[in-house]
Scaffold this active site. Structure first.
Site, short mmCIF file in Angstrom:
data_model
loop_
_atom_site.label_atom_id
_atom_site.label_comp_id
_atom_site.label_asym_id
_atom_site.label_seq_id
_atom_site.Cartn_x
_atom_site.Cartn_y
_atom_site.Cartn_z
N ASP A 178 -49.01 3.40 4.30
CA ASP A 178 -49.24 3.71 5.71
C ASP A 178 -47.97 3.39 6.49
O ASP A 178 -47.09 2.70 5.97
CB ASP A 178 -50.43 2.92 6.26
CG ASP A 178 -51.19 3.71 7.32
OD1 ASP A 178 -50.61 4.65 7.89
OD2 ASP A 178 -52.36 3.39 7.58
N ASP B 58 -54.88 9.20 5.37
CA ASP B 58 -55.33 10.31 6.21
C ASP B 58 -54.31 11.44 6.13
O ASP B 58 -53.25 11.29 5.51
CB ASP B 58 -55.58 9.86 7.67
CG ASP B 58 -54.37 9.16 8.26
OD1 ASP B 58 -53.25 9.62 8.00
OD2 ASP B 58 -54.55 8.15 8.96
N HIS C 285 -44.39 6.89 13.96
CA HIS C 285 -45.76 7.30 13.63
C HIS C 285 -45.87 8.81 13.45
O HIS C 285 -46.50 9.28 12.51
CB HIS C 285 -46.71 6.80 14.71
CG HIS C 285 -48.13 7.18 14.46
ND1 HIS C 285 -48.84 6.70 13.39
CD2 HIS C 285 -48.95 8.02 15.13
CE1 HIS C 285 -50.05 7.22 13.42
NE2 HIS C 285 -50.14 8.02 14.46
N ARG D 298 -48.79 5.60 18.64
CA ARG D 298 -50.06 6.28 18.30
C ARG D 298 -50.64 7.03 19.49
O ARG D 298 -51.52 7.86 19.33
CB ARG D 298 -51.06 5.26 17.74
CG ARG D 298 -50.66 4.78 16.35
CD ARG D 298 -51.58 3.71 15.83
NE ARG D 298 -51.43 2.45 16.57
CZ ARG D 298 -52.14 1.36 16.32
NH1 ARG D 298 -53.04 1.37 15.37
NH2 ARG D 298 -51.93 0.26 17.01
N GLU E 198 -43.47 -12.90 35.13
CA GLU E 198 -42.34 -11.97 35.18
C GLU E 198 -41.25 -12.42 34.19
O GLU E 198 -41.22 -13.58 33.78
CB GLU E 198 -41.77 -11.90 36.61
CG GLU E 198 -42.73 -11.20 37.56
CD GLU E 198 -42.18 -11.07 38.97
OE1 GLU E 198 -41.10 -11.63 39.25
OE2 GLU E 198 -42.85 -10.42 39.79
N THR F 107 -55.01 -3.72 12.75
CA THR F 107 -56.20 -4.55 12.50
C THR F 107 -56.59 -4.56 11.02
O THR F 107 -57.48 -5.31 10.61
CB THR F 107 -57.41 -3.99 13.28
OG1 THR F 107 -57.72 -2.68 12.76
CG2 THR F 107 -57.14 -3.90 14.77
N ARG G 229 -63.08 11.78 12.73
CA ARG G 229 -63.51 11.05 13.90
C ARG G 229 -65.00 11.31 14.13
O ARG G 229 -65.43 12.46 14.19
CB ARG G 229 -62.69 11.51 15.11
CG ARG G 229 -62.64 10.53 16.24
CD ARG G 229 -61.48 10.87 17.18
NE ARG G 229 -60.22 10.40 16.63
CZ ARG G 229 -59.77 9.15 16.79
NH1 ARG G 229 -60.45 8.29 17.51
NH2 ARG G 229 -58.63 8.79 16.26
N LYS H 209 -60.07 11.61 6.68
CA LYS H 209 -60.68 10.75 7.70
C LYS H 209 -61.16 11.63 8.84
O LYS H 209 -60.42 12.48 9.32
CB LYS H 209 -59.62 9.75 8.19
CG LYS H 209 -60.16 8.62 9.01
CD LYS H 209 -59.19 7.44 9.06
CE LYS H 209 -58.08 7.62 10.06
NZ LYS H 209 -57.23 6.43 10.19
C1 R5P Z 1 -53.17 5.79 12.06
O1 R5P Z 1 -53.00 6.96 12.30
C2 R5P Z 1 -52.03 4.91 11.62
O2 R5P Z 1 -51.15 5.60 10.77
C3 R5P Z 1 -52.54 3.67 10.92
O3 R5P Z 1 -53.31 4.07 9.80
C4 R5P Z 1 -53.41 2.83 11.80
O4 R5P Z 1 -52.96 2.87 13.11
C5 R5P Z 1 -53.44 1.41 11.33
O5 R5P Z 1 -54.18 0.63 12.24
P1 R5P Z 1 -55.32 -0.33 11.73
O6 R5P Z 1 -54.68 -1.29 10.75
O7 R5P Z 1 -55.81 -1.02 12.97
O8 R5P Z 1 -56.37 0.50 11.08
#
Ligand code: R5P
Length: 326
Positions: A222, A173, A134, A100, A43, A227, A198, A196
Site C-alpha cells: 500500500d 484495491d 497517493h 486522499r 500559533e 488506522t 464502498r 473494495k
Molecule cells: C486508500 O486508498 C489508501 O491507499 C490506503 O489504503 C488507506 O488510506 C490506508 O488507510 P487505513 O490504514 O486507515 O486503512
C-alpha cells in the site's frame, strides 16, 4: 560536490528533522539553522537564523500528523525563505498529507489536496519533491514542477531477503494495482487484486479476491498505513480465500495512527516494511523493518542542484540504510 548557480541550503521543519539531517549529511551539508516555536494559543512562530539570500533552499517537511500544524509550519518556513530573498524554494514533502482528498466522494465536499497545492504555490514554492503520492493526478493540481519519487525499489530490495516461499503480491484495491505490479515485477511474484467497494454509510468492504490466494503467503502492499483498517480487512479476505497465515506488508508511509499497531498484530501481520518518510518510533508488538529514504531524497537534491533530471533518482537509487525493530 559542485554547486551550479545557487548554493543550496537545507531547512528542516519539526515533522521529521532526523530525515532532513540525514539528507544534509549525505550531501556534506549541515542543516540551515532556524527557530520554530509554538505559542500558548497554538500559533506557530518561525525564524531563520542564517541568511538564505540567493540560495536554493530545500525545505524538508512531511505533512504527517498533526497534519494541520505541520502544514502551517511548512507554509511559514516557505514565507520566511521568500521574504529573506531565497533564489529558489523547493519543498521536499516525503509524505503529502490530504492526498486522499483528491476528489469528491460525496456532494458538497472540498478537494482538499488541490487546496493544499494552491496554498503552497500562493506562498511561493518553485518546485515540489515528494514520494509515492497517493494518486498521480495530484501533480496536475500544481503549476510548478512536481517530482514524485518512489520507494518501491528500495523497499523491494529489503523485502527480497525476507520472502517466504510461494508468496503472492496483493493490491488491496484498484488504486494500488500499478504499485503492486511494480513490486510483483521486481520480486518476480504473481499478483492478486482485491476488489473494495464502498457500502452504504461510507463503509468499505472487500467483495472479491481476483487471483489465486490458496496456500500462498501474502505480501500486501500500500502507499500508506493510517488506522490499519485496509490491511486488516485485506488480511481477513485473503485468509477466507485460503491464504496461508503468513501476512507481510509493505507501505511507504507508516503513520500507524490510533490503534493501528494492535489491529495489525491481532490480524496476524507478521512483518511490516516501511520507510522513514515519517518518524518511526518502533514497536514492541510489531516486527517493523524501516528503510531510510534519505539516500533517495539526497540524490534528488543533488540532481536538482546539478540541473539533472530528478525523477531518475528513484530508478537509480536502490542504496538504502535499514533498521529492524524486534
Ligand atoms: C486508500 O486508498 C489508501 O491507499 C490506503 O489504503 C488507506 O488510506 C490506508 O488507510 P487505513 O490504514 O486507515 O486503512
Amino acid at each position: 560536490m559542485q554547486f551550479a548557480v545557487h548554493e543550496p541550503a537545507i531547512l528542516a521543519g519539526t515533522a521529521n528533522a532526523a530525515l532532513a539531517a540525514a539528507i544534509a549529511d549525505r550531501l556534506g551539508l549541515g542543516l540551515s539553522p532556524c527557530r520554530i516555536e509554538r505559542f500558548p494559543d497554538g500559533e506557530i512562530g518561525v525564524q531563520l537564523l542564517a541568511p538564505v539570500r540567493h540560495k536554493t533552499v530545500f525545505v524538508v517537511q512531511p505533512t504527517s500528523p498533526p497534519v494541520n500544524d505541520h502544514l502551517i509550519e511548512l507554509l511559514a518556513l516557505i514565507d520566511a525563505c521568500r521574504r529573506s530573498a531565497a533564489a529558489r524554494i523547493v519543498v521536499v514533502v516525503p509524505y503529502f498529507g490530504y492526498a486522499r482528498a483528491d476528489k469528491r466522494h460525496r456532494r458538497r465536499e472540498p478537494i482538499t489536496a488541490r487546496m493544499v497545492a494552491e496554498i503552497l504555490e500562493a506562498v511561493g514554492i518553485d518546485q515540489l519533491v515528494t514520494l509515492d503520492l497517493h494518486t498521480p493526478q495530484i501533480e496536475g493540481f500544481f503549476h510548478v514542477p512536481v517530482d514524485s519519487l518512489t520507494a518501491v525499489p528500495v523497499l523491494s530490495a529489503a523485502i527480497q531477503e525476507r520472502l517466504p516461499e510461494r508468496t503472492v503480491v496483493v493490491s488491496p484495491d484498484s488504486g494500488r494495482v500499478r504499485m503492486a505490479t511494480e513490486y510483483a515485477h521486481r520480486l518476480r511474484l504473481p499478483l492478486i487484486v482485491l476488489h473494495k467497494q464502498r457500502q452504504r454509510g461510507g463503509e468499505t468492504a472487500i467483495t472479491h479476491v481476483v487471483g489465486e490466494a490458496c496456500d500462498r503467503a501474502c505480501l500486501i502492499i500500500d502507499d500508506m498505513i493510517a488506522t490499519g483498517g485496509t490491511i486488516v480487512e485485506s488480511a481477513h479476505a485473503l485468509r477466507d480465500a485460503g491464504a496461508r497465515p503468513e501476512i507481510l506488508v509493505a507501505a511507504t508511509h507508516g503513520l500507524f495512527v490510533e490503534t493501528a499497531v494492535t489491529k495489525l498484530v491481532e490480524a496476524g501481520v507478521r512483518l511490516v516494511f516501511t520507510t522513514d518518510t515519517v518518524p518511526q518510533a518502533g514497536s514492541d508488538q510489531l516486527s517493523l523493518e524501516v528503510v531510510s529514504v534519505a539516500p533517495l531524497l539526497a540524490s534528488a537534491v543533488q540532481r536538482f542542484v546539478a540541473n539533472e533530471s530528478i525523477s531518475r533518482a528513484s530508478s537509480s537509487s536502490t542504496a538504502c540504510s535499514r533498521r529492524t525493530d524486534r
